[in-house]
Design an enzyme around this catalytic site. Structure first.
Site, PDB file in Angstrom:
ATOM      1  N   SER A   1      25.956 -14.318  14.101  1.00 24.21           N
ATOM      2  CA  SER A   1      26.527 -13.373  13.132  1.00 24.21           C
ATOM      3  C   SER A   1      27.808 -13.948  12.516  1.00 24.21           C
ATOM      4  O   SER A   1      27.779 -15.086  12.059  1.00 24.21           O
ATOM      5  CB  SER A   1      26.809 -12.032  13.780  1.00 24.21           C
ATOM      6  OG  SER A   1      25.650 -11.269  13.751  1.00 24.21           O
TER       7      SER A   1
ATOM      8  N   ASP B   1      15.615  -8.940  10.512  1.00 24.39           N
ATOM      9  CA  ASP B   1      17.052  -8.654  10.623  1.00 24.39           C
ATOM     10  C   ASP B   1      17.619  -8.374   9.232  1.00 24.39           C
ATOM     11  O   ASP B   1      17.548  -9.229   8.352  1.00 24.39           O
ATOM     12  CB  ASP B   1      17.761  -9.871  11.234  1.00 24.39           C
ATOM     13  CG  ASP B   1      19.277  -9.702  11.294  1.00 24.39           C
ATOM     14  OD1 ASP B   1      19.778  -8.596  11.027  1.00 24.39           O
ATOM     15  OD2 ASP B   1      19.950 -10.708  11.612  1.00 24.39           O
TER      16      ASP B   1
ATOM     17  N   HIS C   1      18.247  -8.855  14.637  1.00 22.50           N
ATOM     18  CA  HIS C   1      19.552  -9.526  14.624  1.00 22.50           C
ATOM     19  C   HIS C   1      19.817 -10.143  15.989  1.00 22.50           C
ATOM     20  O   HIS C   1      19.801  -9.456  17.007  1.00 22.50           O
ATOM     21  CB  HIS C   1      20.620  -8.491  14.276  1.00 22.50           C
ATOM     22  CG  HIS C   1      21.925  -9.094  13.844  1.00 22.50           C
ATOM     23  ND1 HIS C   1      22.024  -9.956  12.789  1.00 22.50           N
ATOM     24  CD2 HIS C   1      23.180  -8.944  14.322  1.00 22.50           C
ATOM     25  CE1 HIS C   1      23.296 -10.316  12.632  1.00 22.50           C
ATOM     26  NE2 HIS C   1      24.013  -9.719  13.563  1.00 22.50           N
TER      27      HIS C   1
END
Lengths: 496, 496
Positions: free
Chosen positions: A181, A432, A457
């Site tokens: 991320s 995601d 994710h």
């Protein structure tokens, strides 16, 4: 936290935060007032993450005024049990949160480290966890001024240099950056901006182009994910917004909505409810893992499938109450899988969380991720991207305005912009929502994209027996690339 | 300017400045009091450099505090007479001086621009020329805080983005960075740090490794250059220092030295004289061009050869006075080629020059170039590198201290550190003392070194009928590389 849940756009950035960052997840969970669900049990790698080290870092790397020469203690975790001469350093570029949680929950690194005799380092991002440059006073201007990704990368660069110069075995070690991320964005940028220090990077679920991608893209992937598990589901969800609007026109209707959705407090408007529900869809899409998890909330395997199944089961377009109850049963999968919550808050009433203020500051300076919906292809109500409203909220909170052009200039925003880079792998789950801003295609022979089919994710950050083949293949590709980067570096040492 | 001529180490950085920067050269020349030599006549490219444009730039690119959101006007010169759709942009990354002088004196760009239909841009470096962020108040803390190479590169990045977004023809244009000396370092770093904006760079006489190179290297090249033109010359020069020391032991001796060297004012110490002479050797090595020039001072072709010839002609080791007179006749080539100066100042007594303060600040923050001599292989008196003394002078002047590790961390300091970069050409004259810190060997297929045999500092920036073949070959290599970078970029556009 006044802005929380108020601004559709800021909100998505917070979703980003919350999914990435386990301690932030606690914050979200706090709003599920009656929920007593246990915290995620400690990972099997916890014992590797016990000891913190600290490095003295310059607070302002880009200014030589002696008044900015102050230092702070940056925390990092180092595990050198496998160290030999020229051991590769696996360097996790910490995200927006306490580094220990990333250390404990990034199993992939721990799984492969012994195979590479790697020294593992998890570096904490300034202004998060224990790495607060000004302690509790870190989040007010001008103390907060030094919270930027550039300063964080410079910290990481100093730390790499420090590690290589203080341990003789690591003097010529190759360094591989890892991150997921925002941490994945940092890992990629670390390689891009400091290839003198970093030999390659694995950037997982890293939406480095979220700045420049179509504002509809995020919710379009959410919709895609829902449609994949139930082709009817997005249409029904789209249909439901108008019903909520109808109820929202009267106080009586708002009061009925409160009862139907099991809310703890009266609603001020139907918008409050709609924003809350839309967030839940996005969050659920992000944690749509093939196995039970306890990440944002305790969840069944494939929660989107379960959610859609609950929504479609009793949905009756001609009966508004049935529509609302169907939606409630759907989102209840996310809210209350274990059945312990007695009522829900649509608005967080917790005080400002440290990590949350810091991340919000970052979304109000460097990281503007434009978000919008069209209400036609996606399953949401139409909502335009309103940069003025976004900027106004930022100004109200921080008296500063985003420079949304800066990341594009500094880091780039398209495959063209990164075509000269190398030794990077970007992995993304195709389900995601944040993949909307990710690198989804190979850019060159040495800059590859790995798509994890049916991945949400961060799927793949740790092995699970239920991992789909796509995850196993992604891991193999990453291991092969890491091996190549390391060998190439060691070969180049021999040439000298 | 008290530090001027006082510190051996700082001094070399100033030589760097003075040779690069014509307006700085004026400062040096000012100390040749009686010299009435005309300024360098305007170049044939002057008319291209007449019109200045300005872009509003953020003063602090790395801080989002609204109080740092102030803007300043950065000057640049743009020449778009050859512009067509997708014209390459030839972008000169301005050095430490008025950009117009670089524009007028970088003939190579002007010579090749029409062949490429290139748009030519010369960007002025912040805190130099007319690009003063706080006007006359720019050079006091905290106003001077924003004078860093990182801020300058960010200015250039914003300017490239601006050019591409305001002229439709340039929207997809390739951009090639050019620069010489410090400007060459910036050109290389611009490509390294912003490959999203820059397709390749020509870095001429750019000592990007001067931070990490052996401190003896600079004077070793000066010695090499002198030895090449006269094998005896360095030995005689080395012999002369002790004679100066002997004279310097008494007031009478100092007074005799003043007379012998035609100084305007009495000497305080023999060190003053020795530093001055050593500077002259270094300066002469830098401008040792194969044709007459009027750059730092009016000079004959191959001034090192002429200087050595004057030194060796009457040199008699057994006669101290003859030794000193020989040295005087030697340096007089640099000081007084046109024979118009009546006396010389060993110490500048001019007030602080704007560019000089700015460059000194840069050498006191980011750009520490360690310098020393061994007195055995080189022709100088032994002098160690004394970082404490260096830092003390910086602190005295600016109340700040260098962070000498930072450029190594940020930009790298060895061929290993730049092995992943591409589309760079580093050209160096093998007789240029600054080549000691330059990239002298190919690093990979796309990062090449070009050595100009018998070339001094910046030789090759403009065509001259007396250019040696090595210069012509270097230019052809550069043109070929530029062409490849441009074509590769244009091809990549077609793939989209």
């Amino acid at each position: 936290m006044r802005w929380f849940k108020k601004n559709f756009y800021l909100n998505f950035s917070i979703i980003f935060l919350s999914i990435l960052c386990l301690n932030e997840a606690l914050l979200l969970r706090k709003s599920f007032k009656a929920s007593k669900s246990p915290l995620k049990s400690k990972s099997k790698f916890s014992q590797n993450c016990r000891n913190s080290s600290f490095i003295s870092q310059i607070i302002d790397h880009f200014n030589f005024n002696p008044s900015n020469d102050r230092k702070y203690k940056q925390r990092y975790i180092i595990f050198d049990k496998y160290a030999i001469s020229n051991s590769p350093i696996f360097f996790y570029t910490g995200n927006e949160g306490d580094i220990q949680l990333f250390c404990e929950n990034t199993g992939f690194i721990w799984e492969i480290a012994p195979k590479f005799d790697a020294v593992v380092v998890f570096a904490e991002h300034r202004y998060y966890g224990s790495s607060l440059p000004f302690g509790n006073e870190s989040f007010v201007a001008p103390n907060i001024d030094f919270l930027t990704s550039e300063q964080a990368l410079a910290d990481y660069a100093y730390l790499v240099k420090h590690l290589k110069s203080t341990d003789q075995r690591l003097k010529n070690s190759p360094v591989v950056a890892f991150g997921g991320s925002y941490g994945g964005m940092l890992a990629a940028w670390f390689r891009m901006k400091y290839p003198n220090l970093i030999n390659g990077a694995i950037a997982a679920s890293a939406p480095i182009w979220q700045f420049s991608t179509n504002c509809e893209a995020f919710q379009s992937v959410v919709t895609f994910s829902f449609k994949k598990f139930d082709s009817e589901c997005p249409d029904l969800i789209r249909f439901s917004w108008d019903i909520i609007n109808q109820y929202g026109q009267s106080d009586k209707g708002l009061s009925e909505l409160k009862e139907i959705f099991g809310l703890c407090k009266p609603l001020k408007s139907s918008k409050q409810l709609k924003d809350w529900i839309a967030d839940i869809y996005g969050n659920t899409a992000m944690v749509n893992y093939p196995y039970e998890t306890n990440f944002l909330a305790p969840l069944p395997a494939w929660p989107v499938r379960v959610m859609c199944s609950n929504i479609t089961r009793y949905f009756n377009k001609s009966n508004p109450l049935s529509v609302l109850k169907s939606i409630y049963h759907g989102i209840n999968v996310f809210l209350n899988y274990t059945g312990t919550s007695s009522c829900f808050d649509v608005e967080s009433d917790t005080p400002s969380d440290i990590g949350m203020v810091a991340w919000t500051y970052q979304t109000c300076t460097e990281f503007v991720f434009p978000m919008c919906t069209n209400g036609i292809e996606d399953m949401f109500e139409k909502q335009d991207w309103d940069p003025l409203a976004y900027n106004r909220e930022c100004y109200d909170q921080f008296k500063t305005m985003p420079r949304e052009e800066w990341p594009l200039i500094n880091y780039g925003g398209s495959s063209h912009d990164i075509k000269y880079h190398s030794n990077l792998i970007f992995s993304n789950g195709n389900l995601d929502p944040w993949s909307a801003g990710g690198v989804l295609n190979d850019v060159n022979e040495k800059l590859k994209a790995v798509i994890i089919e049916n991945g949400a994710h961060h799927l793949g950050k740790e092995s699970n027996e239920k991992d789909p083949d796509s995850v196993l293949i992604a891991r193999l590709k990453e291991i092969e690339a890491i091996n190549t980067w390391i060998q190439d570096h060691l070969k180049s040492l021999l040439i000298d």
